[in-house]
Scaffold this active site. Structure first.
Site, mmCIF file in Angstrom:
data_model
loop_
_atom_site.group_PDB
_atom_site.id
_atom_site.type_symbol
_atom_site.label_atom_id
_atom_site.label_comp_id
_atom_site.label_asym_id
_atom_site.label_seq_id
_atom_site.Cartn_x
_atom_site.Cartn_y
_atom_site.Cartn_z
ATOM 1 N N ASP A 1 108.222 31.287 44.068
ATOM 2 C CA ASP A 1 107.157 32.206 44.444
ATOM 3 C C ASP A 1 105.776 31.639 44.103
ATOM 4 O O ASP A 1 105.642 30.661 43.362
ATOM 5 C CB ASP A 1 107.338 33.543 43.719
ATOM 6 C CG ASP A 1 108.399 34.411 44.382
ATOM 7 O OD1 ASP A 1 108.833 34.075 45.493
ATOM 8 O OD2 ASP A 1 108.784 35.431 43.771
ATOM 9 N N LYS B 1 104.103 35.041 48.288
ATOM 10 C CA LYS B 1 103.574 36.239 48.940
ATOM 11 C C LYS B 1 102.198 36.531 48.363
ATOM 12 O O LYS B 1 102.022 36.641 47.156
ATOM 13 C CB LYS B 1 104.488 37.447 48.696
ATOM 14 C CG LYS B 1 105.899 37.292 49.223
ATOM 15 C CD LYS B 1 106.692 38.572 48.979
ATOM 16 C CE LYS B 1 108.122 38.454 49.472
ATOM 17 N NZ LYS B 1 108.929 37.579 48.598
ATOM 18 N N MET C 1 99.944 45.086 39.998
ATOM 19 C CA MET C 1 99.460 45.145 41.385
ATOM 20 C C MET C 1 98.568 46.352 41.629
ATOM 21 O O MET C 1 98.653 47.022 42.664
ATOM 22 C CB MET C 1 100.658 45.157 42.357
ATOM 23 C CG MET C 1 101.561 43.947 42.217
ATOM 24 S SD MET C 1 103.118 44.099 43.134
ATOM 25 C CE MET C 1 104.032 45.269 42.091
#
Length: 258
Positions: free
Chosen positions: A34, A56, A170
């Site tokens: 990632d 991502k 997030m």
């Protein structure tokens, strides 16, 4: 049939990888990694290993989750050892549970290798204990984005009146909403809050304030950042250590694991 290791690579500092996680990197025929992992860890991969970037970014995915799931199963069915290298811990906002479900459906053997999640690590590197007998006896890890109805009134009411410490993943884009809802449902405007950008890395930056004023103080802070909310943030001034230590002492060249 091969095997898949779902590995937590830790929060950024490469020395925080677990021994088992490092072994999974070294033994892999294929590594799917990632964006938020420290790519220094890939130096420990075999020279013959295939490396596949699965990063991502917000609203921008190099590979869809469905494609990642497909690749994990396909490589394992070719008899290969596959390491899925994910930032933090694979089962804490890492979609590791979804990947494990897919592997299980296809009868692919797998192991979960836990990692140090950024919620606890970034706070520790910022000098903020998530629990402290004088300030906090409970902590909750919360996502700023979720398929669940995270904006529901009951959700924010529960968080405002429940855990002593909140770690929000997030959540930078929703910071005004988060602070507003928490104050609406009972958190004092003076409640301390910290934003920790690129925690545990040499680029770490920490901004502190209150629910009432953090938006003005942190307007330059972007993702990836952890948000920590609660009275424990008051201890940072006394306990901060990482950002005051010279980089060469924190990241000597010979200190990388392996």
């Amino acid at each position: 049939m091969g095997k898949v290791y779902l590995v937590g690579a830790g929060p950024g500092d490469p020395d925080l990888i677990t021994v088992k996680g490092l072994k999974a990197i070294q033994e892999a025929d294929v590594i799917l990694f990632d964006r938020l992992i420290n790519e220094e860890l890939l130096q420990h991969a075999s020279e013959f290993a295939e490396l596949i970037f699965c990063g991502k970014r917000p609203d921008q995915h190099s590979l869809t989750q469905e494609k990642i799931n497909e690749l994990l199963c396909a490589y394992a069915k070719q008899g290969k050892v596959v390491t899925r290298l994910k930032g933090g811990d694979p089962f804490i906002f890492g979609r590791g549970g979804e990947e494990a479900e897919e592997l299980s459906r296809h009868g692919v053997p797998f192991e979960i290798v836990p990692g140090i999640t950024s919620g606890s690590a970034a706070a520790a590197y910022a000098g903020i204990p998530l629990t402290h007998r004088n300030y906090s006896s409970s902590v909750a890890f919360v996502s700023g984005v979720s398929k669940q109805d995270g904006a529901s009134e009951s959700y924010w009411e529960h968080l405002a009146q429940g855990p002593d410490t909140l770690c929000v993943y997030m959540g930078v884009k929703k910071l005004p909403e988060i602070c507003g809802k928490l104050m609406q449902y009972g958190k004092e405007p003076s409640t301390p809050i910290a934003l920790i950008h690129w925690g545990t890395t040499e680029d770490q930056q920490t901004v502190t304030g209150t629910l009432a004023d953090i938006r003005e103080k942190s307007h330059l802070i972007q993702n990836p950042s952890m948000i920590v909310i609660g009275e424990v943030v008051r201890l940072r001034d006394q306990l901060k250590w990482f950002e005051d230590t010279p980089v060469q002492e924190l990241f000597p060249a010979e200190a990388i694991v392996g």
